[in-house]
Design a protein around this motif. Structure first.
Motif, PDB file in Angstrom:
ATOM      1  N   ILE A   1     -18.346 -10.855  -1.518  1.00 36.22           N
ATOM      2  CA  ILE A   1     -19.381 -11.743  -0.986  1.00 36.22           C
ATOM      3  C   ILE A   1     -20.741 -11.148  -1.315  1.00 36.22           C
ATOM      4  N   GLU A   2     -21.628 -11.994  -1.864  1.00 38.45           N
ATOM      5  CA  GLU A   2     -22.993 -11.569  -2.173  1.00 38.45           C
ATOM      6  C   GLU A   2     -24.030 -12.452  -1.483  1.00 38.45           C
ATOM      7  N   ALA A   3     -23.608 -13.358  -0.623  1.00 36.04           N
ATOM      8  CA  ALA A   3     -24.524 -14.268   0.056  1.00 36.04           C
ATOM      9  C   ALA A   3     -25.558 -13.455   0.836  1.00 36.04           C
ATOM     10  N   PRO A   4     -26.850 -13.620   0.524  1.00 33.32           N
ATOM     11  CA  PRO A   4     -27.896 -12.778   1.135  1.00 33.32           C
ATOM     12  C   PRO A   4     -27.889 -12.763   2.661  1.00 33.32           C
ATOM     13  N   GLN A   5     -27.661 -13.901   3.304  1.00 36.33           N
ATOM     14  CA  GLN A   5     -27.679 -13.931   4.774  1.00 36.33           C
ATOM     15  C   GLN A   5     -26.515 -13.144   5.358  1.00 36.33           C
ATOM     16  N   VAL A   6     -25.359 -13.254   4.756  1.00 38.89           N
ATOM     17  CA  VAL A   6     -24.183 -12.533   5.238  1.00 38.89           C
ATOM     18  C   VAL A   6     -24.381 -11.038   5.018  1.00 38.89           C
ATOM     19  N   VAL A   7     -24.841 -10.665   3.844  1.00 38.25           N
ATOM     20  CA  VAL A   7     -25.090  -9.252   3.541  1.00 38.25           C
ATOM     21  C   VAL A   7     -26.129  -8.691   4.502  1.00 38.25           C
ATOM     22  N   ALA A   8     -27.204  -9.429   4.752  1.00 32.95           N
ATOM     23  CA  ALA A   8     -28.259  -8.962   5.653  1.00 32.95           C
ATOM     24  C   ALA A   8     -27.724  -8.731   7.067  1.00 32.95           C
ATOM     25  N   GLU A   9     -26.850  -9.596   7.533  1.00 30.86           N
ATOM     26  CA  GLU A   9     -26.260  -9.413   8.860  1.00 30.86           C
ATOM     27  C   GLU A   9     -25.396  -8.152   8.895  1.00 30.86           C
ATOM     28  N   CYS A  10     -24.670  -7.889   7.831  1.00 29.25           N
ATOM     29  CA  CYS A  10     -23.844  -6.681   7.774  1.00 29.25           C
ATOM     30  C   CYS A  10     -24.702  -5.422   7.689  1.00 29.25           C
ATOM     31  N   VAL A  11     -25.806  -5.484   6.974  1.00 31.12           N
ATOM     32  CA  VAL A  11     -26.736  -4.346   6.919  1.00 31.12           C
ATOM     33  C   VAL A  11     -27.288  -4.068   8.319  1.00 31.12           C
ATOM     34  N   ARG A  12     -27.700  -5.114   9.010  1.00 30.78           N
ATOM     35  CA  ARG A  12     -28.238  -4.968  10.368  1.00 30.78           C
ATOM     36  C   ARG A  12     -27.198  -4.349  11.297  1.00 30.78           C
ATOM     37  N   LEU A  13     -25.972  -4.853  11.232  1.00 29.03           N
ATOM     38  CA  LEU A  13     -24.892  -4.343  12.079  1.00 29.03           C
ATOM     39  C   LEU A  13     -24.562  -2.895  11.725  1.00 29.03           C
ATOM     40  N   ARG A  14     -24.493  -2.595  10.441  1.00 22.74           N
ATOM     41  CA  ARG A  14     -24.236  -1.219  10.010  1.00 22.74           C
ATOM     42  C   ARG A  14     -25.260  -0.271  10.603  1.00 22.74           C
ATOM     43  N   ASP A  15     -26.539  -0.621  10.476  1.00 24.60           N
ATOM     44  CA  ASP A  15     -27.604   0.256  10.960  1.00 24.60           C
ATOM     45  C   ASP A  15     -27.523   0.459  12.475  1.00 24.60           C
ATOM     46  N   LEU A  16     -27.253  -0.609  13.201  1.00 24.31           N
ATOM     47  CA  LEU A  16     -27.124  -0.510  14.654  1.00 24.31           C
ATOM     48  C   LEU A  16     -25.943   0.387  15.034  1.00 24.31           C
ATOM     49  N   LEU A  17     -24.783   0.102  14.493  1.00 23.07           N
ATOM     50  CA  LEU A  17     -23.579   0.833  14.892  1.00 23.07           C
ATOM     51  C   LEU A  17     -23.612   2.287  14.432  1.00 23.07           C
ATOM     52  N   TRP A  18     -24.138   2.525  13.243  1.00 25.15           N
ATOM     53  CA  TRP A  18     -24.214   3.895  12.729  1.00 25.15           C
ATOM     54  C   TRP A  18     -25.056   4.755  13.679  1.00 25.15           C
ATOM     55  N   SER A  19     -26.133   4.175  14.203  1.00 24.33           N
ATOM     56  CA  SER A  19     -27.016   4.928  15.101  1.00 24.33           C
ATOM     57  C   SER A  19     -26.337   5.232  16.439  1.00 24.33           C
ATOM     58  N   LEU A  20     -25.345   4.454  16.823  1.00 24.64           N
ATOM     59  CA  LEU A  20     -24.646   4.644  18.096  1.00 24.64           C
ATOM     60  C   LEU A  20     -23.409   5.534  17.972  1.00 24.64           C
ATOM     61  N   ALA A  21     -22.924   5.711  16.769  1.00 26.03           N
ATOM     62  CA  ALA A  21     -21.645   6.383  16.548  1.00 26.03           C
ATOM     63  C   ALA A  21     -21.786   7.907  16.557  1.00 26.03           C
ATOM     64  N   THR A  22     -20.668   8.566  16.769  1.00 27.44           N
ATOM     65  CA  THR A  22     -20.600  10.021  16.852  1.00 27.44           C
ATOM     66  C   THR A  22     -20.036  10.588  15.552  1.00 27.44           C
ATOM     67  N   PRO A  23     -20.716  11.571  14.963  1.00 28.50           N
ATOM     68  CA  PRO A  23     -20.176  12.213  13.755  1.00 28.50           C
ATOM     69  C   PRO A  23     -18.780  12.786  14.018  1.00 28.50           C
ATOM     70  N   HIS A  24     -17.952  12.783  13.001  1.00 27.58           N
ATOM     71  CA  HIS A  24     -16.561  13.213  13.139  1.00 27.58           C
ATOM     72  C   HIS A  24     -16.437  14.582  13.801  1.00 27.58           C
ATOM     73  N   ARG A  25     -17.205  15.536  13.375  1.00 25.35           N
ATOM     74  CA  ARG A  25     -17.064  16.904  13.900  1.00 25.35           C
ATOM     75  C   ARG A  25     -17.398  17.000  15.393  1.00 25.35           C
ATOM     76  N   GLU A  26     -18.132  16.019  15.907  1.00 28.23           N
ATOM     77  CA  GLU A  26     -18.498  16.027  17.321  1.00 28.23           C
ATOM     78  C   GLU A  26     -17.615  15.117  18.165  1.00 28.23           C
ATOM     79  N   TYR A  27     -16.846  14.249  17.520  1.00 26.91           N
ATOM     80  CA  TYR A  27     -16.045  13.272  18.246  1.00 26.91           C
ATOM     81  C   TYR A  27     -14.731  13.916  18.672  1.00 26.91           C
ATOM     82  N   LYS A  28     -14.525  13.942  19.961  1.00 26.24           N
ATOM     83  CA  LYS A  28     -13.302  14.532  20.528  1.00 26.24           C
ATOM     84  C   LYS A  28     -12.505  13.436  21.214  1.00 26.24           C
ATOM     85  N   PRO A  29     -11.467  12.996  20.572  1.00 26.50           N
ATOM     86  CA  PRO A  29     -10.679  11.909  21.168  1.00 26.50           C
ATOM     87  C   PRO A  29     -10.006  12.337  22.485  1.00 26.50           C
TER      88      PRO A  29
END
Length: 174
Positions: free
Chosen positions: A146-174
């Motif tokens: 998929i290359e549709a600009p609106q869909v890609v833009a929504e995924c970029v926005r979501l990626r940036d939001l979730l990446w900022s909330l997520a824990t790096p692997h070495r720090e994540y203790k299940p």
């Protein structure tokens, strides 16, 4: 909808220039190449990770050229056995050069709605999506490009939001 194979999707790693990002949303994957190693891990036996060699080589090549490969795993806690195994095996991905973070599903902001039917996706250079499709048993059917600009833009926005909330692997203790 036209799907490409996993091998064809992996060839996209030869053409991106800066960043490849993978969003994983499933708590279990039925990847045929992993069946034997996963079963060994479940039995508490030593695991032969040589099946990962082609992937590791690909990621080492890409990251050695200065490109980034990131992966974000949104997971349910407590973890399924598959996610527990995936967490134990993540060291191999990181050694190859991937940057991996974890986000427990219960920490997702209420306003998050996953586009693309809630399927996993790879995002290449903020311009191309390879959306994973699975059968009823969880086996990969292929990826939809998929290359549709609106869909890609929504995924970029979501990626940036979730990446900022997520824990790096070495720090994540299940």
């Amino acid at each position: 909808m036209e799907l490409i194979s996993s091998a064809e999707r992996n060839r996209l790693f030869e053409s991106f220039t800066k960043d490849a990002f993978h969003l994983e949303l499933r708590d279990d994957y039925s990847v045929p190449a992993e069946d034997g190693p996963y079963e060994s891990w479940l039995r508490g036996e030593p695991v032969d990770y040589t099946y990962m060699a082609p992937w590791r080589q690909l990621i080492q090549h890409v990251t050695g050229a200065g490109k980034t490969v990131r992966r974000l795993r949104v997971v349910t806690e407590p973890h399924t056995p598959y996610i527990q195994w995936e967490h134990a095996a993540t060291v191999h991905n990181e050694e190859a050069g991937e940057d991996i973070r974890w986000l427990p599903r219960h920490f997702l902001p209420d306003e998050v709605v996953f586009p693309l039917g809630g399927n996993d996706w790879w995002l290449f250079d903020d311009r191309l999506l390879a959306v994973g499709h699975f059968d009823a048993d969880g086996r990969v059917l292929g990826s939809e490009l998929i290359e549709a600009p609106q869909v890609v833009a929504e995924c970029v926005r979501l990626r940036d939001l979730l990446w900022s909330l997520a824990t790096p692997h070495r720090e994540y203790k299940p």
